[in-house]
Design an enzyme around this catalytic site. Structure first.
Site, PDB file in Angstrom:
ATOM      1  N   CYS A 193      -3.226   7.467   5.154  1.00 46.37           N
ATOM      2  CA  CYS A 193      -3.287   6.924   3.592  1.00 46.37           C
ATOM      3  C   CYS A 193      -4.425   7.471   3.121  1.00 46.37           C
ATOM      4  O   CYS A 193      -4.704   7.746   1.761  1.00 46.37           O
ATOM      5  CB  CYS A 193      -3.069   5.605   2.907  1.00 46.37           C
ATOM      6  SG  CYS A 193      -4.089   4.705   4.086  1.00 46.37           S
ATOM      7  N   GLU A 245       0.740  -0.774   0.135  1.00 45.35           N
ATOM      8  CA  GLU A 245      -0.464   0.125  -0.409  1.00 45.35           C
ATOM      9  C   GLU A 245       0.988   1.173  -0.206  1.00 45.35           C
ATOM     10  O   GLU A 245       1.244   1.587   1.092  1.00 45.35           O
ATOM     11  CB  GLU A 245      -0.994  -0.057   1.839  1.00 45.35           C
ATOM     12  CG  GLU A 245      -1.760   1.204   1.147  1.00 45.35           C
ATOM     13  CD  GLU A 245      -2.639   1.268   2.486  1.00 45.35           C
ATOM     14  OE1 GLU A 245      -2.622   2.302   2.961  1.00 45.35           O
ATOM     15  OE2 GLU A 245      -3.593   0.309   3.122  1.00 45.35           O
TER      16      GLU A 245
END
Length: 481
Positions: free
Chosen positions: A260, A223
């Site tokens: 994020c 990620e």
């Protein structure tokens, strides 16, 4: 002992832990035991995390609860059993070609390396979602600790290992390594079968390349960077522009913008009311000391470079305090964005968001068409909105985002069976998988089919009569559970 020797010992210990041979029932007990131990030591761990990360005690307290919830969630997932995708086909000699007795199931992939994240010292760190899902799958985990919270990492690992032993589990199902060189060597170790990573695009790409360059390449589930575009329709601005602006300010400044899923790119029609409300909300926002000095330096440099662009207007900036990152809102026109799309899609890890002002639906369509991959995409719309515009925005965001949401903010990722936390590059290296939600476990499993096998060698979940009552498919029909 050198860092490399410590890494070698950690991998070997994990490989010998015997976790892959454990039952689903035992692993569920062990995951819940770790969750209970984490909860029991919450006050101690929160205080330690606060010193190392500068995150608030309230935020860290909530994160401990989330982390324990994740562990218990995966205990429930493996107890339920459908994640195994157990499938049986009866023999049929009349078919061309004839079909033998076939039985398929997912099994543990092997030892998994997990790289802890900086911004979630509990929920995406030593006992984060990657670790929880890998352990649930039956894969031992070697965690590469993040240098931003080393003492916390060591203590969490110790607590987890003690909890495993107390629950009659294998302590070495979870081991810890530290250091940059140890991390690189870990990815290349022949006993590592997969990697889970949460971090920067640059760091993740370097490790991804190492995993791909191995003599036997392995899956790398990274990620990485995400700007999480937001589309605000003209009617939404007219109906509730001030409220949307206040919500945006709260979302992109939350915990220093170190999420994020932070909304970093916002497409909005020109609106003086919206600008004024956003400016006022940002001016009232507090700065935040970022997680590490490296993150702080990178944010300052990136913000300065963006603000220096000729077509960029600094719309709002909170007061600056020594050592803290001040929230910033910058703005450009859609034409300027289209002229330099790569530059304006760079992630700024910190409290900064960029407005892109569009004057027409065609301008918005053109801008959305060039977006790179993100974890999320958001549409703000009004009850009486233009269905064509909302539909077009949905289609464009669905192409580049793993999760599309409406009239809300993407910061915050619920733990659920239907959750998807991933997206096309550079949001992740494997957009078909998620790092949050039940199917996160799928990353650490590999299929095996047994043909005409005797009952004695089959996993119990594949044997005649379905002795463990798992959900499975028999001759195309769902049964059990």
């Amino acid at each position: 002992m050198s860092a490399h020797d410590a890494m070698e010992d950690a991998v070997l210990a994990a490989a010998r832990s015997g976790l892959a041979d454990s039952s689903r029932g035992d692993r569920a007990v062990w995951l819940r035991a770790i969750a209970d131990a984490l909860t029991a030591h919450a006050d101690e761990l929160i205080a330690l995390a606060h010193v190392e990360t500068h995150l608030s005690l309230a935020r860290l307290g909530g994160e401990v609860v989330r982390t324990a919830t994740q562990l218990r969630f995966f205990a429930d997932v493996i107890s339920e059993g459908s994640y195994l995708e157990a499938t049986l086909d009866s023999p049929d000699p009349a078919l061309i070609p004839p079909r033998p007795d076939l039985r398929r199931i997912l099994r543990p992939l092997g030892v998994v390396a997990v790289f802890a994240a900086s911004n979630f010292p509990f929920a995406f760190s030593v006992l984060g979602n990657d670790t929880a899902s890998a352990l649930a799958a039956g894969c031992p985990v070697v965690v590469k600790a993040h240098p931003g919270h080393p003492e916390l990492s060591r203590r969490v690992a110790q607590i987890a290992r003690e909890a495993l032993v107390a629950a009659n589990g294998p302590a070495d199902a979870l081991t810890l390594v530290e250091g940059l060189s140890a991390g690189a060597a870990l990815v290349q170790h022949p006993l590592i079968a997969a990697v889970g990573f949460t971090g920067s695009t640059r760091g993740g790409r370097a490790l991804f390349d190492l995993a791909s360059a191995r003599p036997a390449p392995i899956p790398f589930y990274g990620e990485l960077g995400s700007v999480n575009p937001v589309v605000i329709t003209p009617r939404a601005v007219a109906a509730s522009g001030a409220g949307i602006a206040a919500g945006l300010a709260g979302s992109f400044t939350r915990d220093g913008g170190q999420y994020c899923t932070k909304p970093g790119l916002v497409f909005v029609p020109p609106s003086a009311e919206f600008d004024e409300a956003l400016t006022a909300a940002v001016a009232a926002s507090a700065g935040q000391r970022l997680l590490t000095s490296g993150i702080s330096s990178a944010f300052g440099e990136g913000a300065a470079e963006l603000e220096a662009e000729a077509d960029v207007e600094v719309l709002a900036q909170a007061p600056s305090v020594d050592g803290e990152a001040a929230p910033v809102v910058a703005a450009i026109g859609a034409d300027a964005f289209l002229a330099e799309t790569e530059r304006f899609q760079q992630e700024h890890f910190g409290p900064l968001t960029l407005l892109v002002r569009y004057g027409s639906a065609s301008q918005l369509d053109a801008a959305l068409a060039v977006l790179e991959g993100s974890l999320t995409g958001t549409v703000w719309h009004a009850p009486d909105d233009d269905d064509v515009l909302v539909s077009a925005a949905t289609t464009a965001l669905s192409r580049i985002a793993g999760r599309v949401l409406y009239n809300g903010w993407p910061t915050g990722v619920a733990i659920a069976w239907s959750q998807h936390h991933g997206g096309p590059w550079p949001a992740s290296t494997a957009s078909v998988h998620t790092s949050v939600g039940a199917t996160a476990i799928r990353r650490f499993l590999t299929p095996i089919a047994y043909q005409d096998a005797p009952q004695s060698v089959l996993p119990a979940e594949l044997r005649d009569g379905n002795p463990l009552s798992v959900p499975r498919r028999e001759d195309g029909r769902p049964v059990g559970g």
